[in-house]
Structures are given as structure tokens and as C-alpha cells.
Design an enzyme around this catalytic site. Structure first.
Site, PDB file in Angstrom:
ATOM      1  N   HIS A  82     -15.950 -22.122  36.775  1.00  0.00           N
ATOM      2  CA  HIS A  82     -15.505 -22.456  35.414  1.00  0.00           C
ATOM      3  C   HIS A  82     -14.559 -23.664  35.403  1.00  0.00           C
ATOM      4  O   HIS A  82     -13.359 -23.496  35.591  1.00  0.00           O
ATOM      5  CB  HIS A  82     -14.798 -21.242  34.799  1.00  0.00           C
ATOM      6  CG  HIS A  82     -15.739 -20.130  34.477  1.00  0.00           C
ATOM      7  ND1 HIS A  82     -16.388 -20.041  33.276  1.00  0.00           N
ATOM      8  CD2 HIS A  82     -16.171 -19.088  35.227  1.00  0.00           C
ATOM      9  CE1 HIS A  82     -17.176 -18.981  33.280  1.00  0.00           C
ATOM     10  NE2 HIS A  82     -17.067 -18.380  34.458  1.00  0.00           N
ATOM     11  N   GLU A 134     -13.472 -25.206  32.916  1.00  0.00           N
ATOM     12  CA  GLU A 134     -12.601 -25.185  31.737  1.00  0.00           C
ATOM     13  C   GLU A 134     -11.316 -24.397  31.967  1.00  0.00           C
ATOM     14  O   GLU A 134     -10.366 -24.505  31.195  1.00  0.00           O
ATOM     15  CB  GLU A 134     -13.370 -24.593  30.535  1.00  0.00           C
ATOM     16  CG  GLU A 134     -13.699 -23.100  30.599  1.00  0.00           C
ATOM     17  CD  GLU A 134     -14.961 -22.765  31.397  1.00  0.00           C
ATOM     18  OE1 GLU A 134     -15.361 -23.587  32.243  1.00  0.00           O
ATOM     19  OE2 GLU A 134     -15.527 -21.668  31.191  1.00  0.00           O
ATOM     20  N   SER A 181       1.371 -23.487   5.804  1.00  0.00           N
ATOM     21  CA  SER A 181       2.331 -24.553   5.477  1.00  0.00           C
ATOM     22  C   SER A 181       1.691 -25.922   5.639  1.00  0.00           C
ATOM     23  O   SER A 181       1.839 -26.799   4.789  1.00  0.00           O
ATOM     24  CB  SER A 181       3.551 -24.484   6.397  1.00  0.00           C
ATOM     25  OG  SER A 181       4.189 -23.256   6.255  1.00  0.00           O
ATOM     26  N   SER A 219       3.035 -18.691   3.288  1.00  0.00           N
ATOM     27  CA  SER A 219       3.696 -17.598   3.994  1.00  0.00           C
ATOM     28  C   SER A 219       4.841 -18.125   4.850  1.00  0.00           C
ATOM     29  O   SER A 219       5.649 -17.371   5.356  1.00  0.00           O
ATOM     30  CB  SER A 219       2.681 -16.892   4.895  1.00  0.00           C
ATOM     31  OG  SER A 219       2.329 -17.753   5.962  1.00  0.00           O
TER      32      SER A 219
END
Ligand code: XMP
Length: 513
Positions: A169, A171, A229, A223
């Protein structure tokens, strides 16, 4: 300039999203589609390269996910990772052997071919393996480009056809030079341009939102978290005062949170903010409730009721902004389905009241959280929002075990504030996924100034995590823990004991309820 894209075809690996993020780190746009994606869609996406992810199956299993052979005829470079490599080998005429023993963890990878995928890499690197099956015979036209002591075909290539496979892998952070391997695939093999830039994305979104909204009004549930935001500030840049934000104070927020949100958005960004103080309503409804799921449901329903009522007061509102992120989108469209068991009723602030008939604006549907943080920086949101730890919609109610009362909320707020100040001062706040206090529903005996006390226990929860799905408890320095404990027991009336939670997720969850 048109942006180059890499398509990741998902075979169910836990690392699929990580592949997408790594590619974006290299400034190339990436997207994930389920393994049953149809050819027309691939042609429409028109990727410069395709990556086949890993997956938990064995290519010989009865219901093993398959790869459409036509993909190979598109003449687009392909990189198969783990299961992705095995399925490639199988359909191209190679052979994969089932094995009962899993090869898991770090392995020494010897590189046999330094062109293409392993260009500029050292002769050997550590790589991360996680597989059961192995390729035992290569299809015609393929050569070996790397091996390990256990795996002869750890990396293979058909350079003419630009088809590559790696059993490990790249990644995953444990694979040394993993990002370089991905970079070689993107730039040397697929000939991508590194032209995915969040600044451009921001400008495109602003233009798109303007065109979509025209002269209508837009509602946004704020929130104080980074997603909603940032979405609010972005939409505000596009349409100014026609954005109407609603911020419901449910009385379950942390210390100073409501005033901070008002200061930042109303005063600083001059955003039209409608503040609703519903703390009393929430507290009343929570009276006598101790069951965690019941608490969540009450809070969720009440929030929607209030939000809907307030939203209806806004004239000509046709749109609703939501901070939906790419992982939520992938989860809901995944071939393998989302999480099977509902562990907790997750109510997200801004959860859509369905009968409002508002059209959605979801500017971050294609983005990961770290990209939203980057956008927040571009839009100059304050650090306290950009790096804010996730905070659950039901707020402190799920951190007070047992009944939520005014007195208990006050105790928890103070303790939590102390914890946050200390970890910020010590410079560990940004490293942690979350750190917070939990108030337990029991009292224990203590001694203070020669007097017996009988007071509450506060538990400290601090975790490291990538996405909140799994988490390890954070090994905070004893020194820091000791300062937190002393400070809380000295300053917070009603607490005489502090404990530290050393459970990971699974088997525990991050929140206690
Ligand atoms: P758990 O406790 O399930 O939490 O391990 C995983 C992550 O989700 C957050 N969380 C919530 N977020 N509404 C939210 O928006 C909720 O109801 C909620 N419950 C948990 C939690 O803080 C952690 O980051």
C-alpha cells in the site's frame, strides 16, 4: 485550464479515501467511484489515470467484486493496489493463489526496476503489506518491478500498456517514499499537471453559488464547527446579506462558545446572524432523562423544530447551506453500503428538516476535512475555528453521564475549559483529534484541607484519529495529565477526582454516550 483527474475505483479497502487524499496532496484532483461504475460514467469523468483500490475480498470468492474488462480497453494508465492488482492479474490471464495466512505489516521491498513507478527511489524501502492472497503467475507482457522476501510479485508492470500493480500500500504512511510512488504514477506515467488548487476552487464556488442563488435568500445553520463556519463564510462572500445564518444555542455548548460564534460571525465577518437562545427549552426536555439514545433523540428533534420555526420566518428563502463533506457522499453511494449497525443516532446540526422544500447548497461535497481547513485559512477564519476539535451536535449532554442538569453542565463546562486551556498552552491541541472532559454520575470520597469531601469524578478523554471511525487513546505526558488533574480539582467546585480514559475505539467509542 481544465483540471486533470484520477479516478479511484473502490473495492472496499479501508485505505481508499487515503489514496484520494494523497493524490490531492500532490495537487491533482481525485475522485472515488464504486467498483460497479458503468463505462459511460468513466468516459464522462475522462480521467488521466485509474487506480484500483485494495479490498477485503479474495478474487476467487463467490461474490467477489469484479472489474469491467472494458476499462482496460480505454488505454488509460492503470495502477492496481493489493486486491486491485490481483483482480487485474486474474482478468489478464495471470494466477492468484488463495492463502490462509495473512501477510500484514512492514516488509522490506527490493526494487528491481527503477524506471516509471519507482523512479528515483532507493534500492530498497520499507513497505506496508496487508493481504491474504498472492499473485503466483503473471499475465503475458508483465514483468516484475519489485519483490520482497515472501512475495515474488510485489510490484509488476506492463509498460507498453501502462498497467501497473503493487501488492503493498503506497498510500499508507508506513510505506517509505509511498508518496513518491504515487507521484511517479501521476506525473511520469499519467502525465498529469499539478493543477488542483483550492484557491481556484474557492473562486469557482463563489461564481457557481452566485449563479445558482440569483436574488433568492439562503439559510445556513451555524454550529461553530469548521465545516458549517467555512461554508457560511464562503456563501457570504458570494451573496452577502442574502445569506441568513441561524445559530441555536441549545444550552449544551462549551464555555464562551455562544459569544464566540456571535463575535466572529456577526461582528467580524458582518454575517446576518439570527441567534436563538433555546437553552431553557432543551434543559426542560432533558429533565429526568438518563438513557443516551433518548437524550440524542430529544435534542435532535427539538433542534429541528426550533430551526424550522426560525427558518420559516425568513422570507424568500429557497436554499439551505450544508457543510457535507466527500466522505459522507462516498459512504452514501458506496457499493459496499455504509456502516451496517447504527451505533449511535448521530444528529448533525444542520441536519435537513425534510419538509422545508429548500434546495441544497453543499460547496464541500467534493472535499476532505483537511481541504476545508485549507479553505478556512484562505478565507481568513480565525485559528480557533480552523483547528477546533469536532464537537457533537448533542453537545455536553452526551458527556454528562446520567441526567443533564444546570449544576452538572456548569461543572463540566469549567473542567472542560481548564483542559482545553492546558493542552493549548502545552502545544498539543492541534496534534489531537479530540480532548475533552466527561462528568460521571457518581461521587467518591476525598479529602481537602483535613475535611472529608464527597464529590463528582471527571474523566479525561483524549484521542488520536484520522476520521473518527477508529481511534487510539492519546498517550498524554504524565506532566500534562498531572497539571490537568490538579487544576480541575483545585478550581472546579464539586469535583475531587480526575481519571484518564485509556480505551481505544473499537471497542469503546470516542464519546461516552
Ligand atoms: P463516536 O463517539 O461515535 O464519535 O466514536 C465519533 C466522532 O463523531 C462525533 N460525534 C458526533 N458528531 N453529532 C455530530 O456531529 C453527533 O451526534 C455525534 N456523536 C459523536 C464524536 O465527537 C467523534 O468525533
Amino acid at each position: 485550464m481544465k483540471k486533470d483527474k484520477i479516478l479511484i475505483i473502490d473495492f472496499g479497502s479501508q485505505y481508499t479515501q487515503l489514496i484520494a487524499r494523497r493524490i490531492r496532496e500532490l495537487k491533482v484532483f481525485s475522485l472515488i467511484e464504486p467498483c460497479n461504475i458503468d463505462m459511460d460514467k468513466i468516459k464522462f469523468i475522462n480521467p488521466k489515470g485509474i487506480i484500483l483500490s485494495g479490498g477485503p475480498h479474495s478474487v476467487y470468492q463467490k461474490n467477489a467484486p469484479q472489474l469491467n474488462k472494458e476499462i482496460l480497453e480505454l488505454k488509460i494508465p492503470i495502477l492496481g493496489i493489493c486486491y486491485g492488482m490481483q483482480i487485474l492479474m486474474k482478468i489478464l490471464g495471470g494466477d492468484v493463489k488463495e492463502s490462509q495466512q495473512r501477510e500484514y505489516g512492514k516488509a522490506q521491498l527490493y526494487i528491481d526496476d527503477h524506471t516509471d513507478l519507482f523512479f528515483s527511489l532507493p534500492a530498497k524501502i520499507i513497505c506496508w503489506m496487508s493481504h491474504m492472497d498472492k499473485v503466483v503467475k503473471l499475465p503475458i507482457g508483465f514483468t516484475v518491478s519489485a519483490h520482497t522476501d515472501n512475495t515474488v510479485f510485489a510490484a509488476v508492470a506492463n509498460k507498453e500498456k501502462k498497467i501497473y500493480g503493487v501488492q503493498f500500500h503506497p498510500e499508507v504512511i508506513h510505506t517509505q517514499n509511498g508518496l513518491q510512488i504515487i507521484s511517479n504514477f501521476l506525473f511520469r506515467i499519467c502525465e498529469c499537471f499539478a493543477n488542483w488548487q483550492l484557491e481556484d476552487f474557492v473562486n469557482q464556488q463563489i461564481k457557481k453559488i452566485k449563479e445558482k442563488v440569483k436574488n433568492e435568500n439562503v439559510i445556513c445553520g451555524l454550529s461553530g464547527g469548521v465545516d458549517s463556519s467555512t461554508a457560511a463564510v464562503l456563501v457570504h462572500k458570494a451573496i452577502g446579506r442574502r445569506l441568513k445564518c441561524i445559530f441555536v444555542n441549545n444550552g449544551l455548548l462549551r464555555k464562551n462558545e455562544a459569544t464566540n460564534v456571535i463575535d466572529i460571525f456577526s461582528k467580524n465577518f458582518k454575517i446576518n446572524l439570527h441567534y436563538v437562545d433555546a437553552s431553557k427549552l432543551f434543559l426542560n426536555k432533558l429533565k429526568g432523562i438518563t438513557d443516551p439514545e433518548e437524550k440524542r433523540k430529544i435534542i435532535g428533534h427539538l433542534f429541528i423544530d426550533i430551526f424550522e420555526k426560525e427558518a420559516k420566518k425568513i422570507k424568500n428563502a429557497k436554499f439551505l447551506v450544508q457543510g457535507t463533506l466527500y466522505p459522507d457522499v462516498i459512504e452514501s453511494t458506496s457499493f459496499f453500503g455504509g456502516p451496517t449497525a447504527r451505533i449511535k443516532t448521530h444528529h448533525n446540526v444542520g441536519g435537513l428538516p425534510l419538509d422545508m422544500k429548500l434546495k441544497l447548497i453543499e460547496p464541500f461535497r467534493e472535499l476532505f476535512k483537511d481541504e476545508v481547513r485549507e479553505i478556512a485559512k484562505i478565507l481568513k477564519l480565525p485559528e480557533q475555528i480552523i483547528y477546533r476539535h469536532p464537537f457533537p451536535g448533542p453537545g455536553l449532554a452526551v458527556r454528562i453521564i446520567g441526567e443533564v442538569t444546570k449544576e452538572r453542565l456548569e461543572i463540566l463546562r469549567q473542567a472542560d475549559y481548564i483542559l482545553e486551556e492546558i493542552i493549548k498552552k502545552r502545544g498539543v491541541y492541534k496534534e489531537l483529534w479530540q480532548a475533552f472532559c466527561v462528568l460521571l454520575p457518581l461521587k467518591t470520597v476525598g479529602v481537602m484541607g483535613d475535611k472529608r469531601t464527597y464529590e463528582y469524578v471527571i474523566a479525561i478523554r483524549a484521542v488520536n484519529s484520522l476520521d473518527g471511525m477508529t481511534a487510539d487513546w492519546a498517550h498524554l505526558d504524565a506532566d500534562i495529565l498531572s497539571e490537568i488533574s490538579n487544576s480541575i480539582t483545585n478550581k472546579v467546585r464539586g469535583v475531587n477526582r480526575v481519571v484518564f480514559d485509556i480505551s481505544s475505539k473499537p471497542p469503546a467509542t470516542i464519546e461516552w454516550e
